[in-house]
Design an enzyme around this catalytic site. Sequence first.
Site, PDB file in Angstrom:
ATOM      1  N   ASP A   1     -29.485 -54.382  51.411  1.00  0.00           N
ATOM      2  CA  ASP A   1     -28.799 -55.217  52.544  1.00  0.00           C
ATOM      3  C   ASP A   1     -29.034 -56.626  52.278  1.00  0.00           C
ATOM      4  OD1 ASP A   1     -28.216 -54.413  55.615  1.00  0.00           O
ATOM      5  OD2 ASP A   1     -28.503 -56.292  55.061  1.00  0.00           O
TER       6      ASP A   1
ATOM      7  N   ASN B   1     -26.152 -47.538  63.286  1.00  0.00           N
ATOM      8  CA  ASN B   1     -25.442 -48.048  64.325  1.00  0.00           C
ATOM      9  C   ASN B   1     -23.898 -47.746  64.605  1.00  0.00           C
ATOM     10  OD1 ASN B   1     -27.605 -49.406  64.860  1.00  0.00           O
ATOM     11  ND2 ASN B   1     -27.239 -50.973  63.342  1.00  0.00           N
TER      12      ASN B   1
ATOM     13  N   GLY C   1     -24.417 -51.589  68.085  1.00  0.00           N
ATOM     14  CA  GLY C   1     -24.746 -52.697  67.116  1.00  0.00           C
ATOM     15  C   GLY C   1     -24.051 -52.584  65.823  1.00  0.00           C
ATOM     16  N   GLN C   2     -23.077 -51.714  65.647  1.00  0.00           N
ATOM     17  CA  GLN C   2     -22.587 -51.824  64.616  1.00  0.00           C
ATOM     18  C   GLN C   2     -21.532 -52.960  64.235  1.00  0.00           C
ATOM     19  OE1 GLN C   2     -19.617 -48.407  63.820  1.00  0.00           O
ATOM     20  NE2 GLN C   2     -19.606 -48.816  61.597  1.00  0.00           N
TER      21      GLN C   2
ATOM     22  N   HIS D   1     -22.326 -46.636  57.385  1.00  0.00           N
ATOM     23  CA  HIS D   1     -23.455 -46.861  56.579  1.00  0.00           C
ATOM     24  C   HIS D   1     -24.812 -46.406  57.210  1.00  0.00           C
ATOM     25  CE1 HIS D   1     -22.370 -50.557  58.770  1.00  0.00           C
ATOM     26  NE2 HIS D   1     -23.938 -50.529  58.904  1.00  0.00           N
TER      27      HIS D   1
ATOM     28  N   HIS E   1     -28.673 -47.254  57.392  1.00  0.00           N
ATOM     29  CA  HIS E   1     -29.787 -48.074  57.057  1.00  0.00           C
ATOM     30  C   HIS E   1     -31.079 -47.210  56.732  1.00  0.00           C
ATOM     31  CE1 HIS E   1     -27.966 -51.858  58.876  1.00  0.00           C
ATOM     32  NE2 HIS E   1     -27.314 -50.685  59.515  1.00  0.00           N
TER      33      HIS E   1
HETATM   34  P1  5GP Z   1     -24.575 -52.957  60.856  1.00  0.00           P
HETATM   35  O1  5GP Z   1     -24.840 -53.972  62.024  1.00  0.00           O
HETATM   36  O2  5GP Z   1     -23.026 -52.733  60.888  1.00  0.00           O
HETATM   37  O3  5GP Z   1     -25.376 -51.598  61.415  1.00  0.00           O
HETATM   38  O4  5GP Z   1     -24.953 -53.261  59.603  1.00  0.00           O
HETATM   39  C1  5GP Z   1     -24.265 -53.993  58.775  1.00  0.00           C
HETATM   40  C2  5GP Z   1     -25.401 -54.565  57.659  1.00  0.00           C
HETATM   41  O5  5GP Z   1     -24.545 -54.882  56.503  1.00  0.00           O
HETATM   42  C3  5GP Z   1     -26.097 -55.571  58.128  1.00  0.00           C
HETATM   43  O6  5GP Z   1     -27.606 -55.169  57.978  1.00  0.00           O
HETATM   44  C4  5GP Z   1     -25.749 -56.787  57.212  1.00  0.00           C
HETATM   45  O7  5GP Z   1     -26.932 -57.585  56.771  1.00  0.00           O
HETATM   46  C5  5GP Z   1     -25.289 -56.006  55.903  1.00  0.00           C
HETATM   47  N1  5GP Z   1     -24.210 -56.638  55.287  1.00  0.00           N
HETATM   48  C6  5GP Z   1     -23.220 -57.343  55.784  1.00  0.00           C
HETATM   49  N2  5GP Z   1     -22.306 -57.821  54.483  1.00  0.00           N
HETATM   50  C7  5GP Z   1     -23.071 -57.527  53.554  1.00  0.00           C
HETATM   51  C8  5GP Z   1     -22.751 -57.692  52.023  1.00  0.00           C
HETATM   52  O8  5GP Z   1     -21.886 -58.462  51.697  1.00  0.00           O
HETATM   53  N3  5GP Z   1     -23.597 -57.027  51.317  1.00  0.00           N
HETATM   54  C9  5GP Z   1     -24.615 -56.304  51.716  1.00  0.00           C
HETATM   55  N4  5GP Z   1     -25.406 -55.891  50.708  1.00  0.00           N
HETATM   56  N5  5GP Z   1     -24.752 -55.988  52.981  1.00  0.00           N
HETATM   57  C10 5GP Z   1     -24.177 -56.908  53.900  1.00  0.00           C
END
Ligand code: 5GP
Length: 114
Positions: free
Chosen positions: A31, A87, A93-94, A100, A102
């Site tokens: 991340d 999420n 919280g997505q 994906h 985590h």
């Molecule tokens: P969500 O909030 O959708 O559950 O998680 C999205 C995750 O993607 C966040 O933890 C954020 O830090 C990560 N993220 C967003 N953009 C990028 C990116 O360009 N590269 C990587 N490796 N992670 C990303």
Amino acid sequence: MNDDCIFCKISRREIPAKEVYRDEEVLAVEDVNPQAPVHLLVMPSQHHPNIAALSDRDDGSLVAKLLGVASRLGREGDGKGFRLVINTGPNGGQTVDHLHVHVLAGRPMTWPPG
Ligand code: 5GP
Ligand code: ZN
């Protein structure tokens, strides 16, 4: 594939990411904004918006594959356990609409989540 999706671009290697695992169906990257000493994202190579959408379409094998890879990666840390988080949707919280998982490890996690 979704042309505007940042994780599709990572999957296609159009933008860089620190890959820790890849096979024909899934990949895992670090991340970019880690919330724990180990913070990985395990995702399908193909675009699926979220776990609910995939569960509607898939026979369960890709869901199982994602969780299997995530669990194996989580276990590789300090041996003290890990947390998997998916999420889903705005209230979940997505923020990136490409499914994906985590993988968080390397510190004690708190409960309940925020
Ligand atoms: P969500 O909030 O959708 O559950 O998680 C999205 C995750 O993607 C966040 O933890 C954020 O830090 C990560 N993220 C967003 N953009 C990028 C990116 O360009 N590269 C990587 N490796 N992670 C990303
Ligand atoms: Zn995508």
